[in-house]
Write a protein that holds these residues in place. Structure first.
Motif, PDB file in Angstrom:
ATOM      1  N   UNK A   1       0.839  -1.190   0.000  1.00 14.16           N
ATOM      2  CA  UNK A   1       0.000   0.000   0.000  1.00 14.16           C
ATOM      3  C   UNK A   1       0.876   1.242   0.000  1.00 14.16           C
ATOM      4  N   UNK A   2       0.397   2.327  -0.577  1.00 11.73           N
ATOM      5  CA  UNK A   2       1.154   3.581  -0.522  1.00 11.73           C
ATOM      6  C   UNK A   2       1.075   4.190   0.867  1.00 11.73           C
ATOM      7  N   UNK A   3       1.883   5.197   1.169  1.00 14.88           N
ATOM      8  CA  UNK A   3       1.771   5.887   2.460  1.00 14.88           C
ATOM      9  C   UNK A   3       0.383   6.493   2.626  1.00 14.88           C
ATOM     10  N   UNK A   4      -0.053   6.603   3.854  1.00 16.29           N
ATOM     11  CA  UNK A   4      -1.296   7.314   4.174  1.00 16.29           C
ATOM     12  C   UNK A   4      -0.884   8.616   4.848  1.00 16.29           C
ATOM     13  N   UNK A   5      -0.960   9.707   4.088  1.00 15.91           N
ATOM     14  CA  UNK A   5      -0.452  11.014   4.514  1.00 15.91           C
ATOM     15  C   UNK A   5       1.020  10.831   4.906  1.00 15.91           C
ATOM     16  N   UNK A   6       1.366  10.954   6.190  1.00 17.28           N
ATOM     17  CA  UNK A   6       2.766  10.780   6.600  1.00 17.28           C
ATOM     18  C   UNK A   6       3.024   9.420   7.247  1.00 17.28           C
ATOM     19  N   UNK A   7       2.042   8.558   7.243  1.00 22.72           N
ATOM     20  CA  UNK A   7       2.221   7.227   7.831  1.00 22.72           C
ATOM     21  C   UNK A   7       2.820   6.303   6.777  1.00 22.72           C
ATOM     22  N   UNK A   8       4.011   5.784   7.059  1.00 19.20           N
ATOM     23  CA  UNK A   8       4.727   4.956   6.096  1.00 19.20           C
ATOM     24  C   UNK A   8       4.032   3.614   5.913  1.00 19.20           C
TER      25      UNK A   8
ATOM     26  N   UNK B   1     -13.573  -4.435  -5.476  1.00 17.63           N
ATOM     27  CA  UNK B   1     -13.039  -3.830  -6.687  1.00 17.63           C
ATOM     28  C   UNK B   1     -12.287  -4.862  -7.519  1.00 17.63           C
ATOM     29  N   UNK B   2     -12.393  -4.717  -8.818  1.00 17.02           N
ATOM     30  CA  UNK B   2     -11.766  -5.676  -9.720  1.00 17.02           C
ATOM     31  C   UNK B   2     -10.944  -5.008 -10.804  1.00 17.02           C
ATOM     32  N   UNK B   3     -11.018  -5.544 -12.008  1.00 15.58           N
ATOM     33  CA  UNK B   3     -10.205  -5.090 -13.128  1.00 15.58           C
ATOM     34  C   UNK B   3     -10.503  -3.636 -13.474  1.00 15.58           C
ATOM     35  N   UNK B   4      -9.439  -2.887 -13.712  1.00 13.07           N
ATOM     36  CA  UNK B   4      -9.589  -1.495 -14.108  1.00 13.07           C
ATOM     37  C   UNK B   4      -9.434  -0.503 -12.985  1.00 13.07           C
ATOM     38  N   UNK B   5      -9.480  -0.978 -11.729  1.00 13.53           N
ATOM     39  CA  UNK B   5      -9.292  -0.100 -10.572  1.00 13.53           C
ATOM     40  C   UNK B   5      -7.850  -0.165 -10.096  1.00 13.53           C
ATOM     41  N   UNK B   6      -7.352   0.945  -9.595  1.00 17.51           N
ATOM     42  CA  UNK B   6      -6.040   1.000  -8.962  1.00 17.51           C
ATOM     43  C   UNK B   6      -6.214   1.016  -7.440  1.00 17.51           C
ATOM     44  N   UNK B   7      -5.100   0.961  -6.726  1.00 16.60           N
ATOM     45  CA  UNK B   7      -5.126   0.890  -5.265  1.00 16.60           C
ATOM     46  C   UNK B   7      -5.779   2.139  -4.676  1.00 16.60           C
ATOM     47  N   UNK B   8      -6.387   2.019  -3.496  1.00 19.10           N
ATOM     48  CA  UNK B   8      -7.044   3.177  -2.880  1.00 19.10           C
ATOM     49  C   UNK B   8      -6.040   4.237  -2.451  1.00 19.10           C
ATOM     50  N   UNK B   9      -6.475   5.485  -2.486  1.00 17.06           N
ATOM     51  CA  UNK B   9      -5.683   6.621  -2.026  1.00 17.06           C
ATOM     52  C   UNK B   9      -6.567   7.495  -1.152  1.00 17.06           C
ATOM     53  N   UNK B  10      -5.947   8.371  -0.387  1.00 19.01           N
ATOM     54  CA  UNK B  10      -6.734   9.197   0.534  1.00 19.01           C
ATOM     55  C   UNK B  10      -5.999  10.475   0.856  1.00 19.01           C
ATOM     56  N   UNK B  11      -6.759  11.488   1.288  1.00 20.06           N
ATOM     57  CA  UNK B  11      -6.181  12.671   1.909  1.00 20.06           C
ATOM     58  C   UNK B  11      -7.009  12.966   3.149  1.00 20.06           C
ATOM     59  N   UNK B  12      -6.916  14.168   3.653  1.00 21.71           N
ATOM     60  CA  UNK B  12      -7.579  14.478   4.930  1.00 21.71           C
ATOM     61  C   UNK B  12      -9.100  14.470   4.828  1.00 21.71           C
ATOM     62  N   UNK B  13      -9.655  14.632   3.640  1.00 17.96           N
ATOM     63  CA  UNK B  13     -11.105  14.806   3.518  1.00 17.96           C
ATOM     64  C   UNK B  13     -11.809  13.722   2.720  1.00 17.96           C
ATOM     65  N   UNK B  14     -11.084  12.902   1.986  1.00 19.62           N
ATOM     66  CA  UNK B  14     -11.767  11.933   1.116  1.00 19.62           C
ATOM     67  C   UNK B  14     -10.866  10.744   0.810  1.00 19.62           C
ATOM     68  N   UNK B  15     -11.490   9.697   0.311  1.00 19.33           N
ATOM     69  CA  UNK B  15     -10.764   8.536  -0.211  1.00 19.33           C
ATOM     70  C   UNK B  15     -11.205   8.312  -1.648  1.00 19.33           C
ATOM     71  N   UNK B  16     -10.336   7.707  -2.443  1.00 21.66           N
ATOM     72  CA  UNK B  16     -10.678   7.488  -3.844  1.00 21.66           C
ATOM     73  C   UNK B  16      -9.869   6.347  -4.439  1.00 21.66           C
ATOM     74  N   UNK B  17     -10.343   5.885  -5.562  1.00 27.28           N
ATOM     75  CA  UNK B  17      -9.606   4.959  -6.411  1.00 27.28           C
ATOM     76  C   UNK B  17      -9.639   5.497  -7.833  1.00 27.28           C
ATOM     77  N   UNK B  18      -8.503   5.436  -8.485  1.00 29.00           N
ATOM     78  CA  UNK B  18      -8.461   5.758  -9.904  1.00 29.00           C
ATOM     79  C   UNK B  18      -8.892   4.527 -10.695  1.00 29.00           C
ATOM     80  N   UNK B  19      -9.512   4.816 -11.842  1.00 33.10           N
ATOM     81  CA  UNK B  19      -9.918   3.734 -12.726  1.00 33.10           C
ATOM     82  C   UNK B  19      -9.541   4.037 -14.157  1.00 33.10           C
ATOM     83  N   UNK B  20      -9.482   2.989 -14.969  1.00 29.52           N
ATOM     84  CA  UNK B  20      -9.229   3.163 -16.396  1.00 29.52           C
ATOM     85  C   UNK B  20     -10.497   3.554 -17.119  1.00 29.52           C
ATOM     86  N   UNK B  21     -10.503   3.405 -18.441  1.00 22.54           N
ATOM     87  CA  UNK B  21     -11.685   3.750 -19.216  1.00 22.54           C
ATOM     88  C   UNK B  21     -12.885   2.899 -18.798  1.00 22.54           C
ATOM     89  N   UNK B  22     -12.612   1.670 -18.371  1.00 19.69           N
ATOM     90  CA  UNK B  22     -13.639   0.823 -17.780  1.00 19.69           C
ATOM     91  C   UNK B  22     -13.082   0.225 -16.495  1.00 19.69           C
TER      92      UNK B  22
END
Length: 756
Positions: free
Chosen positions: A515-522, A641-662
């Motif tokens: 997983x990527x860092x969560x804000x400053x948490x390694x 989540x399945x094909x086309x989604x990337x790993x979850x990300x977050x900041x102080x106010x929201x969480x999200x996942x990037x996706x491809x065209x589908x």
């Protein structure tokens, strides 16, 4: 005239002439007996290189200042290795523990961490029987230096390099910048003894020195070494096994084309089958799990064509000095490459010794020569051929990217083939040094004396130490020790408060593994708690079905989450303040507002806070409040989540996942009855005129995009089982410096809320 010996004299020492030599009985195919005296001389040679490599590492890392029971690195991926050892101590093996992923427990079968590293894991298991997790990891890492030196030395001897030069270059190979930069976070990668073995087998295949096609009765010692090498590659690292197979198969193919015979291919095929079958056997627990009814989505993400380019080898990184070079001007030269949009792992440096050999072996391939080449030129040529093969496969947008485009993208970090290239380059340097000493010996007999060769070896080692090491690679022992001991004290006090086995829920949520860092948490920072206590922690279940309940529980805010935690048996909630942009202020305020006034138990540096849920749980029960059952908490209606989604990300106010065209997902209802839920969230696209469509089951919903944002609020009747969920857009990708993913839609705060 018989065929010339390609790699040197039959006894393994360099030929004393540049003229063709007579074919030995070994080359003709008759078995040759290797005397015990010869074997012990080679063992002694390898031990000398191991001692030299170990002493060089001790000096470079200033290990006399280290503490056995404090890891050299106490954060990031190093915590993952400490976890594996602690699992072994608690359960007998690394794949499970009841003290992570509470209340379910950790099961690592969905994550193929063992595949290719079985010898390293077995070594850690042995060490864990008598040492602490930190000491086991430290000893494993430090012993990697003499092990790599000894194996590299033997492989140089297998290429007919003289003993003194094999000894010193084995040590130089063991202290490549790659070794220090991998360190304990990439523990198994740092012990790259399998890389020179793969190179040696490929060289023997290319130079017709091994033939597994012949009858086993006629096998020579080299055939048995190749078979043993295949067994070593099974557990010496997945990457190094793959690199060795690539070189062996390429060498066999080139030799088969050149000689119009399948015999080299038969040898490479046998080598390939043994290695792949052994790795498959090591992966059996993972394969059996994936074939079971409980199988979940893969735990390893981020493998793609773009990732293979991002982590491909860069020739500029091979030839430039290390970023930590002792000479500031040279370090600054390397720093320029940091401006690249695909910096990769930046660990490929060959060093000046490797660079000289690298140039030599490439020139041996590229420069036209007369038909009758001197022996030393013939010895450089196959090294150059395999170096070119390695470059073609590993470089950015090379043949590795072709493989990724064909869906063979699980091995993404081909820059790690730099250690194979480094071995081939140092072998080329060794040929030049041996040739130079031979010529000097003709002119000045004193150069033939052992003392003269020892002097040359000392100069070579001095260059390696100066060029390949530096103060920047030394761990900050006082800082690491203080932080480690402070954690040990803090978590022991927590255990004293709650009792061994008590369950503690950890926030913010972070995927495991990779997983990527969560804000400053390694990454893996939540594992600090596990390596220092016998409490049960919520972190550590493999992402997917095992952890989706945590995300659902947290999705509606702390007031809704805490009763679920009580129902699941958690006695405390642990806040890593580094995981929040406001240092956890808002989250902790919500906790106190729900459970009542309470002073948290905070660690010395004020980054961790633990709130006791036991008084709150008692109050809920006294008030007759409805507390969800464990089954209700662990099996909510959720999105997977399945094909086309990337790993979850977050900041102080929201969480999200990037996706491809589908991007595809499913709504999973684990109950036996339909459930009414509301699907909410928003979708951000780069093109304000793009079409955005969400399909739930058979129902298609076209969303309206306003200022790049489409708002999502769709009532859904989720039947038992799964309901397909698809997000489709024709938007252009969102771009950013250094971004290699195909980011077409940003799906923010996607939630399922129950409808009453």
């Amino acid at each position: 005239m018989a065929r010339a010996a390609v790699m040197g004299a039959a006894d393994g020492s360099p030929s004393r002439t540049d003229e063709p030599v007579a074919e030995s009985a070994e080359v003709r195919g008759a078995p040759v007996r290797t005397t015990s005296r010869v074997v012990w001389r080679e063992v002694a040679t390898a031990l000398a290189s191991a001692a030299l490599g170990g002493l060089a590492a001790v000096w470079a890392l200033r290990l006399w200042a280290a503490h056995l029971n404090v890891p050299l690195v106490g954060s990031g991926d190093a915590l993952l290795n400490l976890m594996l050892v602690r699992n072994m101590q608690l359960t007998g093996w690394f794949q499970s523990t009841p003290l992570l992923g509470a209340p379910i427990g950790q099961d690592l079968r969905p994550w193929p961490v063992a595949v290719g590293d079985i010898w390293g894991l077995l070594s850690l298991k042995v060490l864990s029987l008598v040492l602490s997790p930190a000491a086991s990891v430290n000893v494993f890492f430090v012993l990697g230096f003499p092990l790599v030196a000894a194996v590299a030395c033997l492989c140089f001897r297998g290429l007919s390099i003289s003993r003194p030069i094999s000894v010193v270059l084995g040590a130089a190979y063991a202290i490549l910048p790659y070794h220090f930069q991998r360190s304990e976070p990439h523990l198994f990668l740092s012990v790259y003894y399998a890389a020179p073995i793969g190179c040696l087998v490929a060289m023997w295949i290319y130079t017709r020195q091994v033939d597994l096609w012949r009858s086993p009765r006629l096998y020579r010692w080299r055939e048995y070494v190749v078979l043993a090498s295949a067994v070593v590659l099974i557990g010496g690292g997945m990457y190094y096994a793959a690199f060795g197979l690539v070189l062996a198969l390429a060498a066999a193919l080139l030799r088969a084309i050149g000689e119009r015979t399948v015999r080299p291919l038969a040898t490479a095929a046998a080598f390939f089958v043994i290695v792949v079958a052994g790795i498959g056997l090591a992966a059996l627990p993972n394969l059996l799990y994936l074939g079971s009814a409980d199988a979940d989505s893969a735990a390893v993400t981020g493998r793609s064509y773009a990732a293979s380019e991002f982590f491909g080898l860069k020739i500029v990184n091979l030839v430039l000095p290390a970023w930590y070079h002792r000479i500031p001007a040279l370090a600054d030269l390397r720093a320029v490459t940091g401006e690249s949009v695909i910096p990769g792992e930046n660990t490929e440096t060959l060093g000046v010794l490797g660079l000289v050999g690298f140039v030599a072996v490439l020139l041996a391939v590229l420069v036209p020569v007369a038909a009758h080449r001197p022996l030393w030129r013939r010895r450089l040529h196959p090294l150059g051929v395999l170096t070119v093969v390695a470059l073609l496969f590993s470089t950015v947008a090379g043949l590795n990217s072709v493989a990724a485009a064909l869906a063979f993208d699980q091995l993404r970090a081909w820059n790690r083939m730099s250690v194979n290239i480094a071995f081939l380059a140092l072998a080329g340097l060794a040929v030049l040094i041996d040739r130079g000493l031979h010529r000097l010996g003709r002119r000045w007999p004193v150069a033939r004396r052992p003392l003269a060769r020892a002097g040359v070896a000392a100069v070579v080692l001095g260059i390696a130490l100066f060029d390949q090491t530096g103060p920047a690679i030394r761990p900050d022992y006082p800082h690491t020790s203080n932080a480690w001991n402070a954690d040990a004290d803090y978590f022991q006090q927590l255990e004293d408060r709650y009792g061994a086995g008590a369950a503690v829920f950890q926030i913010p949520y972070s995927d495991f593994p990779e997983a990527p860092p969560v804000v400053s948490m390694a990454p893996y920072d939540h594992l600090r708690a596990y390596v220092h206590s016998d409490l049960a922690w919520s972190y550590g279940s493999v992402k997917g079905a095992f952890t989706s309940w945590q995300q659902v529980a947290l999705s509606e805010g702390i007031p809704s989450t805490l009763p679920k935690l009580v129902g699941a048996g958690f006695q405390a909630i642990y806040v890593n303040r580094n995981g929040y942009a406001d240092h956890g202020v808002a989250e902790e305020a919500a906790i106190v507002a729900t459970i009542g006034p309470q002073v948290p138990f905070v660690n010395p540096d004020n980054t961790l806070a633990v709130y006791d849920l036991r008084p709150y749980a008692s109050r809920l029960r006294a008030e007759g409040a409805q507390i969800p059952s464990l089954d209700q908490v662990l099996h909510p209606v959720r999105i997977e989540y399945g094909t086309g989604f990337f790993a979850p990300e977050a900041d102080a106010t929201k969480t999200w996942r990037w996706g491809g065209a589908r991007a595809d997902a499913v709504i999973l209802n684990p109950t036996d009855d339909p459930v009414d839920v509301m699907l909410t969230g928003s979708i951000v696209v780069a093109d304000p005129r793009a079409d955005v469509t969400v399909t739930v089951g058979a129902d298609e919903h076209e969303l309206i995009v306003v200022n790049h944002v489409a708002t999502l609020a769709i009532p859904v009747v989720a039947p038992p089982g799964t309901t397909p969920l698809a997000f489709v857009t024709d938007s252009a990708p969102t771009t950013a410096p250094g971004e290699t993913r195909d980011l077409r839609q940003q799906i923010i705060d996607l939630h399922l809320s129950p409808l009453d």
